[in-house]
Design a protein around this motif. Structure first.
Motif, mmCIF file in Angstrom:
data_model
loop_
_atom_site.group_PDB
_atom_site.id
_atom_site.type_symbol
_atom_site.label_atom_id
_atom_site.label_comp_id
_atom_site.label_asym_id
_atom_site.label_seq_id
_atom_site.Cartn_x
_atom_site.Cartn_y
_atom_site.Cartn_z
ATOM 1 N N ALA A 82 9.850 25.998 -3.897
ATOM 2 C CA ALA A 82 10.920 25.970 -2.792
ATOM 3 C C ALA A 82 11.924 27.086 -2.699
ATOM 4 N N ARG A 83 12.519 27.557 -3.845
ATOM 5 C CA ARG A 83 13.479 28.331 -3.852
ATOM 6 C C ARG A 83 12.987 29.806 -3.641
ATOM 7 N N ARG A 84 11.690 29.883 -4.253
ATOM 8 C CA ARG A 84 11.067 31.228 -3.971
ATOM 9 C C ARG A 84 10.572 31.512 -2.557
ATOM 10 N N LEU A 85 10.250 30.203 -2.007
ATOM 11 C CA LEU A 85 9.769 30.416 -0.399
ATOM 12 C C LEU A 85 10.942 30.763 0.317
ATOM 13 N N ALA A 86 12.139 30.129 0.087
ATOM 14 C CA ALA A 86 13.382 30.439 0.905
ATOM 15 C C ALA A 86 13.622 32.192 0.892
ATOM 16 N N VAL A 87 13.607 32.578 -0.279
ATOM 17 C CA VAL A 87 13.782 33.978 -0.623
ATOM 18 C C VAL A 87 12.758 34.798 0.251
ATOM 19 N N SER A 125 -2.828 24.413 5.546
ATOM 20 C CA SER A 125 -2.224 23.724 4.501
ATOM 21 C C SER A 125 -0.824 24.314 4.135
ATOM 22 N N ALA A 126 -0.891 25.583 3.751
ATOM 23 C CA ALA A 126 0.427 26.347 3.181
ATOM 24 C C ALA A 126 1.285 26.106 4.130
ATOM 25 N N GLU A 127 1.361 26.492 5.680
ATOM 26 C CA GLU A 127 2.538 26.104 6.652
ATOM 27 C C GLU A 127 2.999 24.677 6.506
ATOM 28 N N ALA A 128 2.046 23.684 6.527
ATOM 29 C CA ALA A 128 2.529 22.349 6.422
ATOM 30 C C ALA A 128 3.386 21.916 4.864
ATOM 31 N N VAL A 171 -2.209 18.726 -9.039
ATOM 32 C CA VAL A 171 -1.893 18.995 -7.737
ATOM 33 C C VAL A 171 -0.811 19.507 -7.469
ATOM 34 N N ASP A 172 0.504 19.186 -8.369
ATOM 35 C CA ASP A 172 1.873 19.786 -8.284
ATOM 36 C C ASP A 172 1.814 21.360 -8.762
ATOM 37 N N VAL A 173 0.737 21.527 -9.703
ATOM 38 C CA VAL A 173 0.911 22.997 -10.074
ATOM 39 C C VAL A 173 0.301 23.735 -8.865
ATOM 40 N N TYR A 174 -0.974 23.435 -8.197
ATOM 41 C CA TYR A 174 -1.470 24.076 -7.201
ATOM 42 C C TYR A 174 -0.720 24.323 -5.746
ATOM 43 N N ASN A 175 -0.083 23.042 -5.738
ATOM 44 C CA ASN A 175 0.897 23.242 -4.478
ATOM 45 C C ASN A 175 2.034 24.150 -4.817
ATOM 46 N N ALA A 176 2.691 24.270 -5.851
ATOM 47 C CA ALA A 176 3.749 25.164 -6.275
ATOM 48 C C ALA A 176 3.307 26.605 -6.018
ATOM 49 N N ILE A 177 2.040 26.882 -6.324
ATOM 50 C CA ILE A 177 1.534 28.288 -6.160
ATOM 51 C C ILE A 177 1.436 28.516 -4.589
ATOM 52 N N SER A 178 0.944 27.658 -3.850
ATOM 53 C CA SER A 178 0.902 27.509 -2.531
ATOM 54 C C SER A 178 2.229 27.720 -1.660
ATOM 55 N N VAL A 179 3.141 26.994 -2.232
ATOM 56 C CA VAL A 179 4.507 27.279 -1.636
ATOM 57 C C VAL A 179 5.246 28.443 -1.769
ATOM 58 N N ALA A 180 5.051 28.749 -3.265
ATOM 59 C CA ALA A 180 5.980 30.173 -3.673
ATOM 60 C C ALA A 180 5.274 31.413 -3.001
ATOM 61 N N HIS A 181 3.870 31.361 -2.856
ATOM 62 C CA HIS A 181 3.145 32.466 -2.424
ATOM 63 C C HIS A 181 2.807 32.397 -0.968
ATOM 64 N N LEU A 182 3.369 31.395 -0.311
ATOM 65 C CA LEU A 182 2.669 31.083 1.119
ATOM 66 C C LEU A 182 1.178 31.273 1.233
ATOM 67 N N ILE A 183 0.370 30.643 0.864
ATOM 68 C CA ILE A 183 -0.966 30.871 0.865
ATOM 69 C C ILE A 183 -1.684 29.699 0.719
ATOM 70 N N PRO A 184 -2.613 29.237 1.500
ATOM 71 C CA PRO A 184 -3.311 28.027 1.403
ATOM 72 C C PRO A 184 -4.022 28.018 -0.168
ATOM 73 N N VAL A 185 -3.831 26.722 -0.771
ATOM 74 C CA VAL A 185 -4.585 26.765 -2.168
ATOM 75 C C VAL A 185 -4.902 25.071 -2.197
ATOM 76 N N GLY A 186 -6.396 25.101 -2.493
ATOM 77 C CA GLY A 186 -6.781 23.505 -2.359
ATOM 78 C C GLY A 186 -7.402 23.319 -3.819
ATOM 79 N N GLU A 194 -4.446 38.014 -5.543
ATOM 80 C CA GLU A 194 -4.728 38.117 -7.111
ATOM 81 C C GLU A 194 -3.696 37.771 -7.864
ATOM 82 N N ASN A 195 -2.473 38.138 -7.547
ATOM 83 C CA ASN A 195 -1.449 37.781 -8.422
ATOM 84 C C ASN A 195 -1.233 36.270 -8.323
ATOM 85 N N ALA A 196 -1.010 35.556 -7.134
ATOM 86 C CA ALA A 196 -1.079 34.225 -7.111
ATOM 87 C C ALA A 196 -2.058 33.418 -8.062
ATOM 88 N N ALA A 197 -3.458 34.000 -7.929
ATOM 89 C CA ALA A 197 -4.455 33.542 -8.720
ATOM 90 C C ALA A 197 -4.128 33.482 -10.259
#
Length: 231
Positions: A45-50, A83-86, A104-119, A205-208
């Motif tokens: 969440a902090r990374r997203l805000a930045v 999903s990333a925007e939500a 789920v927490d782990v992949y949600n964290a990546i989704s939010v930090a990188h603003l990319i849909p991850v499932g 690729e960095n997010a992956a």
């Protein structure tokens, strides 16, 4: 055995800037959310805000591209967000991100930090391969409403992920069905990172890479394969 993933020509024509990276993992260890996974979500969440620097999530160029794709197949992106925007919207709210389970927490964290849909899907619950297609409208999507199992059908032309048994995720990455979701009993999973132009492939690729590293950290000894970016 590697899970087969395909993207239909109709989807490619609809969104030629679409790219995805899959991470297949076996020997995973899941369980309830931990202090460590919770800290990952807070940091995301902090990374997203930045990253947003005062903008709303839907104003980010990557989210704009996803909204255009949703509009192209007849969905209203302000009502059914990708999903990333939500998740980003929740991350910036007072309630913050939900804690579901470790994976789920782990992949949600990546989704939010990188603003990319991850499932994430449980491979052992998938029938055959996974296919990204435009729905006919006749497919079954089994979900839960009011505590009861119900069968919905996607709109004709809607982009969905499906396997041989039916739809696993509606409106591209908007709502996952309970049949294939990652539970605390999951030992094998497929994780999908999905992007649109203008997000550089290198960013996906960095997010992956980050997600694969976290899976290795939380499931030592797991067999993890990162597949190259594909459109």
């Amino acid at each position: 055995m590697t899970l087969t993933l395909t993207v239909s020509d109709e989807v490619r024509a609809l969104a030629p800037g679409f790219t995805h990276i899959a991470i297949e993992a076996h020997g995973l260890v899941n369980g309830p959310s931990t202090d460590e996974s919770s800290a990952l979500l807070d940091d995301a969440a902090r990374r997203l805000a930045v990253r947003l620097d005062g903008r709303a999530p839907h104003e980010d160029p990557h989210m704009v591209a996803w909204r255009e794709a949703y509009t192209a197949f007849g969905s209203k992106p302000s009502r059914t967000r990708n999903s990333a925007e939500a998740l980003a919207k929740r991350a910036l709210s007072e309630s913050g991100l939900p804690r579901i389970n470790l994976l789920v927490d782990v992949y949600n964290a990546i989704s939010v930090a990188h603003l990319i849909p991850v499932g994430g899907e449980d491979i052992d619950r998938i029938e055959g391969g996974m296919h990204l297609v435009r729905a006919t409208g006749e497919e079954d999507f089994v979900t839960v409403a009011g505590g009861e199992e119900v069968v919905e059908h996607p709109d004709a032309g809607e982009v969905v992920w499906r396997d041989e048994a039916g739809v696993t995720c509606r409106r591209w990455n908007w709502r996952q069905g309970p049949r294939t979701r990652l539970t605390e009993e999951t030992v094998s999973g497929i994780f999908l990172l999905e992007s649109m132009t203008p997000m550089p492939v290198a960013d996906v690729e960095n997010a992956a890479t980050e997600l694969a590293g976290l899976l290795e950290k939380f499931s030592p000894g797991a067999r993890i394969e990162v597949r190259p970016a594909a459109s």
